[in-house]
Design an enzyme around this catalytic site. Structure first.
Site, PDB file in Angstrom:
ATOM      1  N   LYS A  41     -17.875  15.116  15.023  1.00 12.10           N
ATOM      2  CA  LYS A  41     -17.260  16.323  14.489  1.00 12.10           C
ATOM      3  C   LYS A  41     -15.992  16.853  14.950  1.00 12.10           C
ATOM      4  O   LYS A  41     -15.080  17.163  14.120  1.00 12.10           O
ATOM      5  CB  LYS A  41     -18.342  17.322  15.283  1.00 12.10           C
ATOM      6  CG  LYS A  41     -19.847  17.133  14.535  1.00 12.10           C
ATOM      7  CD  LYS A  41     -20.926  17.684  15.482  1.00 12.10           C
ATOM      8  CE  LYS A  41     -22.233  16.954  15.415  1.00 12.10           C
ATOM      9  NZ  LYS A  41     -22.582  16.783  14.184  1.00 12.10           N
ATOM     10  N   ASN A  61     -13.682  21.711  11.440  1.00 11.83           N
ATOM     11  CA  ASN A  61     -13.799  21.273   9.951  1.00 11.83           C
ATOM     12  C   ASN A  61     -13.783  19.526  10.469  1.00 11.83           C
ATOM     13  O   ASN A  61     -13.111  19.189  11.351  1.00 11.83           O
ATOM     14  CB  ASN A  61     -12.920  21.368   8.886  1.00 11.83           C
ATOM     15  CG  ASN A  61     -11.526  21.261   9.222  1.00 11.83           C
ATOM     16  OD1 ASN A  61     -11.343  19.967   9.127  1.00 11.83           O
ATOM     17  ND2 ASN A  61     -10.841  22.222   9.241  1.00 11.83           N
ATOM     18  N   CYS A  62     -14.295  18.609   9.562  1.00 14.67           N
ATOM     19  CA  CYS A  62     -14.307  17.300   9.787  1.00 14.67           C
ATOM     20  C   CYS A  62     -14.806  16.441   8.525  1.00 14.67           C
ATOM     21  O   CYS A  62     -15.224  15.519   8.509  1.00 14.67           O
ATOM     22  CB  CYS A  62     -15.324  16.898  10.735  1.00 14.67           C
ATOM     23  SG  CYS A  62     -16.924  17.649  10.860  1.00 14.67           S
ATOM     24  N   VAL A  63     -14.775  17.104   7.324  1.00 12.41           N
ATOM     25  CA  VAL A  63     -15.083  16.552   6.156  1.00 12.41           C
ATOM     26  C   VAL A  63     -14.087  16.656   4.897  1.00 12.41           C
ATOM     27  O   VAL A  63     -13.437  17.670   4.951  1.00 12.41           O
ATOM     28  CB  VAL A  63     -16.396  17.181   5.431  1.00 12.41           C
ATOM     29  CG1 VAL A  63     -16.536  18.524   5.365  1.00 12.41           C
ATOM     30  CG2 VAL A  63     -17.008  16.086   4.299  1.00 12.41           C
ATOM     31  N   ALA A  81     -13.802  13.128   6.802  1.00 13.37           N
ATOM     32  CA  ALA A  81     -13.299  12.918   8.309  1.00 13.37           C
ATOM     33  C   ALA A  81     -11.761  12.220   8.482  1.00 13.37           C
ATOM     34  O   ALA A  81     -11.006  12.536   9.121  1.00 13.37           O
ATOM     35  CB  ALA A  81     -14.223  12.131   9.120  1.00 13.37           C
TER      36      ALA A  81
END
Lengths: 426, 349, 79
Positions: free
Chosen positions: A63, A241-243, A245
């Site tokens: 994450k 945020n992580c998408v 990635a």
């Protein structure tokens, strides 16, 4: 505003009975970290693991990644408005545990999150295969809503980073570096001959797992504004945020924003790195128009001659990028934009969702659709259960021999749009 | 290992037969190296040998395109090469077209690895850069010294079946295929350098030139919408709950077609989104917010439209290659036409 | 996708939030939507109000399909 960063080089992390830093080794009391994380009632359990460069270890679903830092002089504390009070940070002295990082993983929140491999082909694509990582495997309580789940894990990571950063408070840095940005008028007076250069950073702000926080404010609720680059080094901007990635900025990348650092490297020599502007990438068209109007207006107001604009994400934010580029160029300001590409697995498709002739100087972080095969790892921190559904994966992409096919968009930081990585494409 | 066999193609001028007055020269095969082949041979070293050279006049080739191609192909085939190299043609237009044509034919019809070289503004470059590798050369023969090692290097890679790098690594004219590479400097540093060049009016090369977009003329309007059969299509990833066809959350490789006969409303129990690019909470609560089946049913009952087509098509737009999306739509549009659908409402997130 | 449907000879209206992208990719009939995560809805409203908005957008879409255009056209929704 002037900030001195003091780096304490960390070449190893070990779990131990007491937390301390000694001879470049970060010793971590896992029980103390667990206790800290479990203060949050929304978290059911947490495991603490360590991953070193070169090990046969995979961390997923990742994450956030955070660098442990502590403010030792000057106002405020780390992550103002989130962990510390909202004092203005960015001046005085800050100590950094360079070479160490906190990585958060655990049950997936959405479709999302990334992969960090500490060795093998995947390791070449992520900058976080080179850091010693303290990994938190965080599991939420049953039935926790997605937004709350994301928040709980985010806070766990930040709190742990602050806890570790505290260990560096009284240490003597191995190396120091000083960064200074002057107020508008003084800066003009001091460097009358040098071109005035700015940095326009676009912050991901599209909703769940696509958010960014500035002094605790959700970036989708800001209008573009000016920030001292050194504020960012003290954790004024954090990632939610992580998408996908590959091209989202973990908190670590905000703390170490490479465009800020590389502009500072030229500051006072070839350019006057005069100002940093932050803006957002919202889901309403009116917001996109307003924010790009505002960012271009600020660049004009600040008397900038040239700017670098960085995107975060892809798809509809490509439009924000192009709007910023076009409108700032129309003000007579020279632009370079930094983005990445979604050109299809064979590389033959169109790379960006939007385009304009003003975007004639572009730096790319590479094609995120490129497929690579990750080897089987001896150890997985977190779980591989989701590698088929995270962005960049597909159904049955994990083979019987344990290898996994993924697009590099699933790899944390692979196609960094602030140029944190070395990948590119032609 | 024995040396790789190479056949080289040049025009009458580089064979020192003559200039424009000899441009009608018919194809001829000579054993061994002729003219600029020497520089290539030097660059190949011990790895490959130019076993023969095909010479043809530029006018002859261009005025008798099919015949000349067939004749030249025959000569190349007979020499059984492992690799074919044409030119380089530098900025000679007809020579460039000849080099491109024959390289393309050798690759496609003989299945032999082949490449050519020319100046980026040579008309042959635009015609053939997406079908064959064209080494980017200077605009005159003075660029041979520079071009030969690049042509030899890429030629050997092709002949050995090795992976070809990005255009900037292997020196070919960008062919529309984006290839990743690791740079020596990180992206931020490259951006700062590019900005400095731009500020100082010095030349710089963008890492991605802006594309041209093609256009389709609008179809005529629907004359009688109240009796028209209308289909719903979405790139917002709405699927029956559980995503039965496993449409990927990003860069989808396929699309879904789902029956909505008798469905008047999409509820959180039955439909959800597979899209990984936006906050899915709202679409999962009520998928009508993305795929408006509820209101379309009302329109149907009220007679505002003729009927709602019994299937909807769906895919995930998130990071999905434009080319894939194009292929999906080209395929299902045929079904829509066959089933007499008169208009489409396409929703995107 | 929008271009391929049009190429097949079926008039198509594109309902999307980011109309600049739609214009760039070449849709001919465009109706602006509410927001990316909920193009035809607004969770801030009551269910009834929300459906009303959805009706208005779709009525505009039907009107767009019934209108002859020669060039790319954005049909604004009247709320």
């Amino acid at each position: 505003m002037k900030l001195e960063l003091g780096y304490i080089h960390i070449h190893d992390i070990q779990l131990a009975a007491a937390s301390k830093v000694e001879n470049g080794v970060l010793y971590v009391d896992a029980e103390a970290v667990k206790k800290l994380v479990l203060e949050d009632e929304q978290i059911a359990s947490v495991e603490v693991e360590v991953a070193h460069p070169g090990e046969s270890v995979r961390i997923t679903p990742v994450k956030d990644v955070i660098e442990p830092r502590v403010k030792v002089e000057g106002p405020g504390g780390m992550f103002p408005g989130v962990i510390s009070k909202v004092d203005t940070v960015g001046s005085g002295k800050t100590h950094v545990l360079k070479g160490a990082a906190v990585v958060t993983t655990g049950k997936i929140v959405g479709f999302q999150e990334g992969i960090i491999d500490m060795s093998g082909v995947g390791a070449q694509y992520t900058p976080f295969s080179k850091t010693n990582n303290l990994v938190l495997v965080v599991q939420p309580v049953e039935g926790l809503k997605q937004h709350d789940h994301e928040h709980a894990v985010r806070m766990a990571g930040l709190k742990t980073a602050v806890y570790l950063g505290e260990l560096a408070r009284s240490l003597t840095p191995d190396e120091t570096e000083t960064f200074e940005t002057l107020p508008l008028k003084e800066s003009m007076d001091k460097y009358p001959e040098l071109p005035r250069v700015g940095y326009v950073q676009m912050l991901q702000s599209q909703g769940l797992l696509h958010d960014t926080y500035v002094y605790g404010v959700d970036a989708k609720r800001i209008i573009p504004t000016v920030i001292y680059p050194t504020e960012v080094m003290d954790g004024a901007i954090i990632s939610g945020n992580c998408v996908s990635a590959c091209d989202k900025n973990p908190t670590y990348v905000h703390q170490n924003n490479p465009i800020v650092h590389d502009l500072f490297a030229q500051h006072g020599k070839t350019i006057n790195f005069a100002a940093m502007v932050i803006t957002n990438e919202n889901v309403y068209l009116a917001d996109k128009e307003r924010s790009s109007n505002w960012s271009s207006k600020l660049c004009e107001f600040l008397g900038l001659d040239a700017v670098i604009i960085s995107e975060e994400g892809f798809g509809n934010p490509d439009t924000d990028l192009i709007m910023n580029c076009r409108k700032i160029t129309e003000k007579g300001i020279k632009t370079v934009i930094v983005t990445d590409e979604y050109a299809g697995r064979d590389g033959s498709s169109q790379s960006l969702a939007d385009a304009h002739s003003s975007a004639d100087a572009l730096v790319t972080g590479g094609n995120a659709n490129q497929v690579i095969t990750l080897p089987k790892m001896d150890k997985v921190i977190g779980t591989e259960d989701y590698v088929g559904i995270i962005a960049g994966g597909w159904d049955q992409n994990k083979h019987e021999d344990g290898t996994i096919d993924v697009e590099i968009q699933a790899i944390t930081g692979a196609t960094s749009e602030v140029g944190f990585n070395y990948l590119s494409a032609r | 290992m024995s040396k790789l066999r190479v056949v080289h193609y040049i025009n009458q001028f580089f064979a020192q037969i003559g200039g424009e007055e000899m441009a009608d020269y018919k194809p001829e095969y000579r054993e061994g190296i002729v003219g600029p082949g020497l520089a290539l041979q030097t660059a190949f070293g011990e790895e490959a040998e130019i076993v023969g050279t095909v010479i043809c006049g530029d006018s002859y080739f261009n005025e008798n395109l099919e015949k000349a191609t067939a004749e030249v192909l025959e000569m190349i085939k007979a020499a059984k090469p492992d690799l074919f190299i044409a030119g380089p043609a530098f900025n000679a237009g007809r020579y460039g077209v000849a080099c491109g044509t024959i390289t393309d034919a050798v690759k496609k019809e003989l299945g032999i690895p082949a490449l050519t070289g020319m100046y980026v503004e040579n008309p042959g470059a635009d015609m053939f850069k997406s079908s064959v590798y064209i080494i980017s050369t200077k605009n005159s023969a003075a660029g041979m010294r520079d071009a030969a090692p690049k042509m030899a290097k890429l030629g050997l890679k092709l002949a050995k079946g090795e992976k070809v790098g990005a255009s900037c690594e292997d020196g070919y004219i960008p062919n529309g295929i984006r290839v990743n590479l690791f740079e020596k400097e990180r992206g931020s540093k490259r951006a700062v350098k590019m900005l400095l060049a731009k500020i100082n009016g010095k030349p710089f090369t963008t890492e991605y030139p802006m594309p041209d977009f093609d256009r389709v003329p609008p179809c005529p309007a629907v004359k009688d919408i109240a009796h028209a059969k209308i289909a719903l299509v979405t790139s917002g990833g709405i699927v029956p709950k559980g995503n039965p066809d496993h449409i990927e959350s990003s860069n989808a490789t396929h699309y879904g077609k789902y029956d909505i006969e008798g469905v008047d409303d999409l509820t959180s129990d039955t439909y959800a989104t597979a899209h990984g690019g936006y906050d899915p909470v709202y679409a999962n609560e009520d998928a009508d917010r993305v795929l408006p089946v509820d209101v379309m049913r009302e329109f149907e009952k009220e007679g505002k439209i003729g009927s709602l087509y019994r299937y909807f098509y769906t895919t995930v737009g998130n990071g999905t290659a434009v080319k894939s999306a194009k292929a999906f739509a080209a395929e299902f549009s045929k079904e829509l036409v066959a089933d007499g659908v008169q208009a489409v409402i396409l929703t995107s997130t | 996708m929008v271009k391929e449907i049009e190429r097949a000879g079926i008039p198509v209206v594109h309902i999307c939030t980011v109309t600049p992208i739609s214009l760039t990719v070449g849709a001919n009939r465009i109706v602006p939507a509410i927001a990316i995560p909920h193009p035809l809805g607004n969770p801030a409203l009551t269910a009834e109000e929300e459906k009303n908005i959805r009706r208005k957008i779709l009525e505009t879409a039907l009107q767009a399909l019934s209108t002859e255009v020669t060039d790319q056209t954005v049909f604004e929704v009247k709320y």
